[in-house]
Design an enzyme around this catalytic site. Structure first.
Site, PDB file in Angstrom:
ATOM      1  N   ARG A   1      -5.000  16.568  -4.869  1.00  6.20           N
ATOM      2  CA  ARG A   1      -6.128  16.067  -4.409  1.00  6.20           C
ATOM      3  C   ARG A   1      -6.207  16.176  -2.896  1.00  6.20           C
ATOM      4  O   ARG A   1      -7.183  16.331  -2.058  1.00  6.20           O
ATOM      5  CB  ARG A   1      -6.671  15.151  -4.708  1.00  6.20           C
TER       6      ARG A   1
ATOM      7  N   ASN B   1      -5.908   9.928  10.627  1.00  5.20           N
ATOM      8  CA  ASN B   1      -5.375   9.699   9.236  1.00  5.20           C
ATOM      9  C   ASN B   1      -5.099  10.786   8.619  1.00  5.20           C
ATOM     10  O   ASN B   1      -3.955  11.364   7.970  1.00  5.20           O
ATOM     11  CB  ASN B   1      -6.286   8.822   8.449  1.00  5.20           C
TER      12      ASN B   1
ATOM     13  N   ARG C   1      -9.746   6.352  12.037  1.00  6.32           N
ATOM     14  CA  ARG C   1      -8.563   5.520  12.045  1.00  6.32           C
ATOM     15  C   ARG C   1      -7.343   6.580  12.224  1.00  6.32           C
ATOM     16  O   ARG C   1      -7.510   7.815  11.860  1.00  6.32           O
ATOM     17  CB  ARG C   1      -8.570   5.018  10.752  1.00  6.32           C
TER      18      ARG C   1
ATOM     19  N   GLN D   1      -2.894   6.634  11.496  1.00  4.32           N
ATOM     20  CA  GLN D   1      -1.970   6.164  10.345  1.00  4.32           C
ATOM     21  C   GLN D   1      -0.582   6.137  11.020  1.00  4.32           C
ATOM     22  O   GLN D   1      -0.492   6.104  12.198  1.00  4.32           O
ATOM     23  CB  GLN D   1      -1.638   7.598   9.291  1.00  4.32           C
TER      24      GLN D   1
ATOM     25  N   ARG E   1     -15.511   3.920   3.039  1.00  3.29           N
ATOM     26  CA  ARG E   1     -14.621   5.218   3.459  1.00  3.29           C
ATOM     27  C   ARG E   1     -15.238   6.222   2.694  1.00  3.29           C
ATOM     28  O   ARG E   1     -15.649   6.130   1.503  1.00  3.29           O
ATOM     29  CB  ARG E   1     -13.203   5.122   2.951  1.00  3.29           C
TER      30      ARG E   1
ATOM     31  N   GLU F   1     -14.352   9.227   1.699  1.00  2.00           N
ATOM     32  CA  GLU F   1     -13.703   9.711   0.501  1.00  2.00           C
ATOM     33  C   GLU F   1     -13.470   8.923  -0.580  1.00  2.00           C
ATOM     34  O   GLU F   1     -13.209   9.283  -1.732  1.00  2.00           O
ATOM     35  CB  GLU F   1     -12.324  10.119   0.945  1.00  2.00           C
TER      36      GLU F   1
ATOM     37  N   ASP G   1      -1.930   2.127   1.049  1.00  2.00           N
ATOM     38  CA  ASP G   1      -3.222   1.873   0.596  1.00  2.00           C
ATOM     39  C   ASP G   1      -3.332   1.808  -0.977  1.00  2.00           C
ATOM     40  O   ASP G   1      -3.262   2.957  -1.424  1.00  2.00           O
ATOM     41  CB  ASP G   1      -4.403   2.443   1.003  1.00  2.00           C
TER      42      ASP G   1
ATOM     43  N   GLU H   1       4.276  12.275  -6.048  1.00  2.00           N
ATOM     44  CA  GLU H   1       3.885  11.490  -4.837  1.00  2.00           C
ATOM     45  C   GLU H   1       4.658  10.155  -4.881  1.00  2.00           C
ATOM     46  O   GLU H   1       4.913   9.859  -3.632  1.00  2.00           O
ATOM     47  CB  GLU H   1       2.656  11.025  -4.876  1.00  2.00           C
TER      48      GLU H   1
ATOM     49  N   GLU I   1      -5.950   3.922  -6.876  1.00  2.00           N
ATOM     50  CA  GLU I   1      -7.472   4.325  -7.359  1.00  2.00           C
ATOM     51  C   GLU I   1      -7.576   5.808  -7.576  1.00  2.00           C
ATOM     52  O   GLU I   1      -8.827   6.319  -7.610  1.00  2.00           O
ATOM     53  CB  GLU I   1      -8.349   3.888  -5.921  1.00  2.00           C
TER      54      GLU I   1
END
Length: 590
Positions: free
Chosen positions: A187, A231, A240, A242, A307, A309, A343, A543, A558
């Site tokens: 994604r 980010n 923002r 990172q 946010r 996204e 997150d 990941e 999420e």
């Protein structure tokens, strides 16, 4: 030292209106119900606002099962925004705002492009199937064959921004970067900031120096445009950053290439980025127990709405908060937690079972200040290389000041760890916070050991920290767990993440101590094994991984587990380059 339980400090509403910064005056928290949040906000674009409505309609139309909100915010337009908005508004709707699925799919097909169409596949110019000098310490043929497969994934993840984006950027949320990119995968169809450091470490093991430089040049362009690295390279990430690792990327590439043009181009951008993290809302002054005043940095997103996204997810998270000011502050805390890269995690929460108690902006994080400390050391080195003696002197002094600050505020001699520091909520109106040991969060997180990565510890400290790590409970069958709390958040137990393994392992190795290097090798072997076995089972790099058992990918959070995967590939290759793999060592789970 008292065990700090941040969830017991104060009601969430008292965290609103933090310190004065960016010419914005914070108001007393008890006025929250009377006035709006006064923190800085970077406006979003009309396209993003429209796509949020598309995302909401898609959720109502298709339902929550396997729904990924990011898919809809990454769509691009086939026509100008007014035309597409009119067609969207003309769709017949039910009372709850949903659209007949066939009508909605017809609209998407006629007026929208898929997110992947913003990017085009491009073969990296410096990719070869088996680079000369690739992983010379890997003697085991099975592991070597697998490492070559991981190396080949750089081809799969290589993209360039399409000409459509370059010609009509107003129709896309993807930002028009000049150089080819390596995406994380699944994604995540864009460049991400801190992911790129471990991607680059892998590219260097793969001898792909030009691709690595291109990534750096893209990030420098973002600093030139926005004043900081975003980010990610999307219009909705402009509010923002990172974890700041650009200087680390430049240093690693320079060590391999000695490219002076890279140094000269990077240095002004790095100085600008340093200012971003050490001024305004990011800078906090704190007086230590001896009365000395230090400056440290925090995460603080310039955003107080859902946010984009994750628009529908964040609205649902805040659903039960009726006070508008508290809701805005929660949105800022959510976005700030996203800025951390963690997150989400109980590390940022007052109540470990309640995401609405996120208080990221009230925390001085150990790892962020480690990254900035390293940035200061890196800029000192690069300035010397470039002959900029005054910059070298300035950042050498800055690094010494930050080391003192980290020792005074974070370090616990008895525990042998560095602990995040929670700001005293009763001092929100003061220019200087007063240090108190009870505000150190003494819960165990992998981040407590990240300062090992920067070589400023003496031998005694390294021994103490290594022993503390071994007895912490974080070291598991397949690597280092992120925390000891199984919260269902993805940056908590039992998940392990490639960046955390790499920084801690590399720090142990760099210490030079034999017992620390032995521990580092043991951790690296566990991590390589779980990556290898999982890959053999599902033919993919993940990941994150479940470190409680070998050969399982991670979960929680999420979105569903993602494959690809940029930083996992990079860390495996970096570990194999450092430690190798002997012929007689079984890569299967033990």
């Amino acid at each position: 030292m008292a065990l700090f339980q941040p969830r017991k400090i104060v009601n969430f509403a008292l965290f609103v209106f933090l310190t004065a910064a960016m010419d914005i005056v914070a108001e007393p928290a008890h006025l929250c119900k009377l006035i709006d949040d006064h923190g800085p906000v970077v406006p979003t674009t009309p396209l993003v606002i429209f796509l949020e409505k598309v995302q909401e309609t898609a959720l109502k139309t298709f339902g929550p099962i396997k729904f990924d909100p990011k898919l809809y915010i990454d769509l691009s337009l086939k026509f100008d925004l007014p035309t597409v908005k009119q067609a969207f508004n003309d769709l017949p709707r039910t009372e709850n705002g949903s659209v007949i699925a066939s009508d909605f799919n017809g609209f998407l097909t006629k007026f929208m492009n898929e997110a992947e169409e913003d990017l085009e596949y491009v073969k990296p110019i410096d990719f070869v199937a088996e680079p000369e000098g690739f992983l010379p310490k890997v003697a085991h043929q099975g592991v070597r064959n697998w490492a070559l497969e991981v190396h080949s994934l750089w081809k799969n993840l290589s993209r360039k921004v399409s000409d459509q984006v370059l010609e009509n950027p107003q129709l896309h949320t993807l930002l028009p970067l000049k150089h080819p990119v390596i995406i994380p995968g699944s994604r995540f169809q864009e460049v991400y900031y801190w992911d790129s450091y471990w991607v680059i470490r892998g590219l260097l093991a793969s001898k792909m120096y030009e691709t690595a430089k291109g990534i750096i040049f893209n990030l420098i362009d973002l600093i030139d445009t926005y004043g900081y690295v975003l980010n990610g390279a999307r219009a909705y990430y402009t509010n923002r950053s990172q974890p700041p690792l650009l200087s680390s990327m430049v240093i690693e590439v320079y060590k391999q290439t000695h490219d002076m043009d890279l140094v000269k181009k990077a240095l002004p951008a790095l100085i600008k980025e340093h200012k971003f993290w050490n001024s305004g809302v990011h800078n906090i002054a704190i007086e230590d127990a001896q009365g000395s005043i230090h400056n440290l940095s925090r995460y603080y997103a310039m955003w107080n709405q859902p946010r984009p996204e994750s628009f529908t997810i964040d609205k649902e998270t805040a659903h039960n908060i009726s006070n508008n000011c508290e809701k805005k502050q929660l949105y800022r805390e959510i976005a700030s937690a996203a800025e951390t890269g963690w997150d989400f995690s109980t590390r940022w929460m007052k109540n470990t079972s309640d995401l609405t108690t996120l208080s990221t902006t009230m925390i001085l994080p150990v790892d962020l200040n480690t990254f900035i400390f390293k940035m200061e050391l890196d800029i000192t080195f690069l300035a010397k290389v470039a002959g900029e003696s005054s910059d070298a002197l300035q950042f050498d002094e800055a690094s010494k000041a930050r080391k003192k600050a980290m020792d005074a505020v974070f370090w616990d001699e008895e525990k042998g760890q560095w602990f995040d520091y929670w700001l005293d909520p009763s001092s929100y109106h003061k220019d200087v916070y007063k240090w108190d040991s009870k505000y150190q969060n003494q819960d165990i997180f992998a981040s407590n050991f990240i300062p090992l990565w920067v070589r400023f510890q003496d031998e005694t400290t390294v021994k103490k920290v290594a022993q503390s790590l071994e007895s912490s409970g974080l070291l598991r069958a397949a690597g280092i767990a992120t925390s000891l709390t199984n919260s269902s958040q993805q940056w908590d137990f039992p998940n392990g993440w490639a960046p955390l393994q790499h920084m801690i392992v590399e720090g142990l190795v760099r210490s030079g101590l034999e017992e620390a290097k032995s521990l580092a090798k043991d951790i690296a072997i566990r991590w390589i094994r779980t990556n290898y076995v999982t890959y053999k089972k599902v033919n993919a790099m993940h990941e994150k991984y479940d470190v409680s058992k070998c050969g399982e990918f991670g979960g929680g959070g999420e979105y569903v587990p993602q494959t690809g995967f940029g930083w996992s590939n990079g860390v495996v290759l970096a570990f194999l380059e450092e430690f190798g793999w002997p012929e007689d060592l079984d890569p299967q789970c033990q």
